[in-house]
Design a protein around this motif. Sequence first.
Motif, PDB file in Angstrom:
ATOM      1  N   SER A 208       0.830  -1.199   0.000  1.00  0.00           N
ATOM      2  CA  SER A 208       0.000   0.000   0.000  1.00  0.00           C
ATOM      3  C   SER A 208       0.866   1.252   0.000  1.00  0.00           C
ATOM      4  CB  SER A 208      -0.911   0.009   1.233  1.00  0.00           C
ATOM      5  OG  SER A 208      -1.549   1.257   1.378  1.00  0.00           O
ATOM      6  N   LYS A 209       0.489   2.239  -0.801  1.00  0.00           N
ATOM      7  CA  LYS A 209       1.220   3.512  -0.830  1.00  0.00           C
ATOM      8  C   LYS A 209       0.904   4.365   0.396  1.00  0.00           C
ATOM      9  CE  LYS A 209       1.916   4.044  -5.824  1.00  0.00           C
ATOM     10  NZ  LYS A 209       1.644   4.890  -7.017  1.00  0.00           N
ATOM     11  N   VAL A 210      -0.146   3.991   1.122  1.00  0.00           N
ATOM     12  CA  VAL A 210      -0.563   4.764   2.292  1.00  0.00           C
ATOM     13  C   VAL A 210       0.382   4.514   3.471  1.00  0.00           C
ATOM     14  CG1 VAL A 210      -2.402   5.147   3.980  1.00  0.00           C
ATOM     15  CG2 VAL A 210      -2.974   4.783   1.570  1.00  0.00           C
ATOM     16  N   ASN A 211       0.695   3.241   3.734  1.00  0.00           N
ATOM     17  CA  ASN A 211       1.499   2.927   4.930  1.00  0.00           C
ATOM     18  C   ASN A 211       2.666   1.973   4.667  1.00  0.00           C
ATOM     19  OD1 ASN A 211       0.154   0.532   4.489  1.00  0.00           O
ATOM     20  ND2 ASN A 211      -1.221   0.776   6.250  1.00  0.00           N
ATOM     21  N   ASP A 212       2.913   1.675   3.401  1.00  0.00           N
ATOM     22  CA  ASP A 212       4.017   0.776   3.014  1.00  0.00           C
ATOM     23  C   ASP A 212       3.874  -0.636   3.579  1.00  0.00           C
ATOM     24  OD1 ASP A 212       5.374   2.466   1.347  1.00  0.00           O
ATOM     25  OD2 ASP A 212       6.741   3.215   2.875  1.00  0.00           O
ATOM     26  N   ASN A 215      -0.797  -5.661   1.645  1.00  0.00           N
ATOM     27  CA  ASN A 215      -2.193  -6.047   1.810  1.00  0.00           C
ATOM     28  C   ASN A 215      -2.483  -7.282   0.964  1.00  0.00           C
ATOM     29  OD1 ASN A 215      -3.055  -2.548   1.638  1.00  0.00           O
ATOM     30  ND2 ASN A 215      -2.644  -3.763   3.458  1.00  0.00           N
ATOM     31  N   THR A 231      -2.860   2.551  -6.290  1.00  0.00           N
ATOM     32  CA  THR A 231      -2.943   2.569  -4.820  1.00  0.00           C
ATOM     33  C   THR A 231      -1.917   1.627  -4.197  1.00  0.00           C
ATOM     34  OG1 THR A 231      -4.626   0.824  -4.815  1.00  0.00           O
ATOM     35  CG2 THR A 231      -5.402   3.115  -4.865  1.00  0.00           C
ATOM     36  N   HIS A 232      -1.413   0.671  -4.992  1.00  0.00           N
ATOM     37  CA  HIS A 232      -0.474  -0.317  -4.476  1.00  0.00           C
ATOM     38  C   HIS A 232       0.677  -0.535  -5.465  1.00  0.00           C
ATOM     39  CE1 HIS A 232      -3.943  -1.149  -1.946  1.00  0.00           C
ATOM     40  NE2 HIS A 232      -3.158  -1.864  -1.147  1.00  0.00           N
TER      41      HIS A 232
END
Length: 437
Positions: A208-212, A215, A231-232
């Motif tokens: 995930s680009k949000v929290n590395d 998923n 997004t990934h």
Amino acid sequence: MKTKFKIIIGLLFFSLTTFAQKDQVKILKKIYAKEIITDADLVDYKKNATKYGDVAIEEEDKVYSEFYKSILPILEINALGANVTTMQKANFINMETISDLSSGLNGTLDFEKKTGKKLYTDKINETIRNFKPIFWEYVVVLDGQKKYKEVSQAAYLIYQLDKKDLERLYIAAEYALRAKEYDKSIQYYNELNALKYTGESTTYIAKSKVNDEYNAFSSLAERDIAVKIGTHTDPKIEKTPSRTGSIYKNIVESYIAKNDIPGAKKAIVDARLTNPDDTSLILTEANLYLKTEDFDTYKKLITEVLAKNPNDADLFFNLGVISSKSKDGQAEAEKNYLKAIQIDPKYRNAYINLAVLKLEGETKLLDQMNKLGTSPADSKKYDVLKAKREGLYKSALPYLEKAEELFTGDADIKSTLLNVYNALDMTEKAKALKAKK
């Protein structure tokens, strides 16, 4: 007249009971359906659930009475509101709760499937989905407390709530074995085999680009879409290998632990028929014969495994151990230990066993030396025996020195090497070794 009167009284009692049941069920249904449950609701619910259970005679009433009783902890958790904490939930989850839910919910599902009247089926399935993670938190706590028997029991009950979740059954079997509940482990592992469970799986993941964090996705297509839209990143496939071999192995180990050798032998025959090329099963069978001290069969099976996997240092080491136990097996043992070291140059126990092998006979020589007198003839014999003894020490020395070099600080190796140095009057080397930390 008296008979009629009795019949009327009986009918009246039956009517009043039926009316009371309907009234209790109405109250229970109403509270169960509420989104917000108050403390007063819970008091009312408990009172009517008890009354309903006391007068339940028909199968339907008995089934739903157990359902309403079993679901009470869920309502108590819901009554705590949307901000309920994990700690608060835990107060209502225990072995009895999960056991009652497993019995009450499954009984209701079975009854509604049989009658075709799905009053609560959908709601029950939703409850299981929502609360199974909470039940599993309780299992994790038990595991942390090393209560392996209870972990197994709880995992099996959760599996009973959702029989599609074979992972819970697998965990129940694993922990039954840990808890030395061998009959249970055999039962659960056999149940897994009957359901053709392998544990083999493929997981599609991406970062995930949000929290590395990675998923997991339910399908390859879903993951690829996430990567495509940005997004990934870093898509990967993770594969879990089959557990079939280890399941059969653990069944056999359970039989052995019960000292049921015939059961173990039958289990391994069944396993080999199912998976003839699984080397882990051949090893399991070999270990079975090792435990029964049938060394010839053990060696035959290990040789079979080595033909498939010629670079397994452990197998060569084990063959060395077995060979060393036979009367004329020292040469074969040495060859196998050396092969283990060739494959794994840091195989500690192979070096030690080689040294022990070389020193074999030292005690016998020492006994002979101690029995000799001081005559010239005895002195000559003593010198011959002493030379032989020193020869044993010198033959063991290279392996002990290599082991000490590889595993500096190992107390057992250091102590043995010091004894050899002293026996050979190698004073300087003994001092240097003693000075080592």
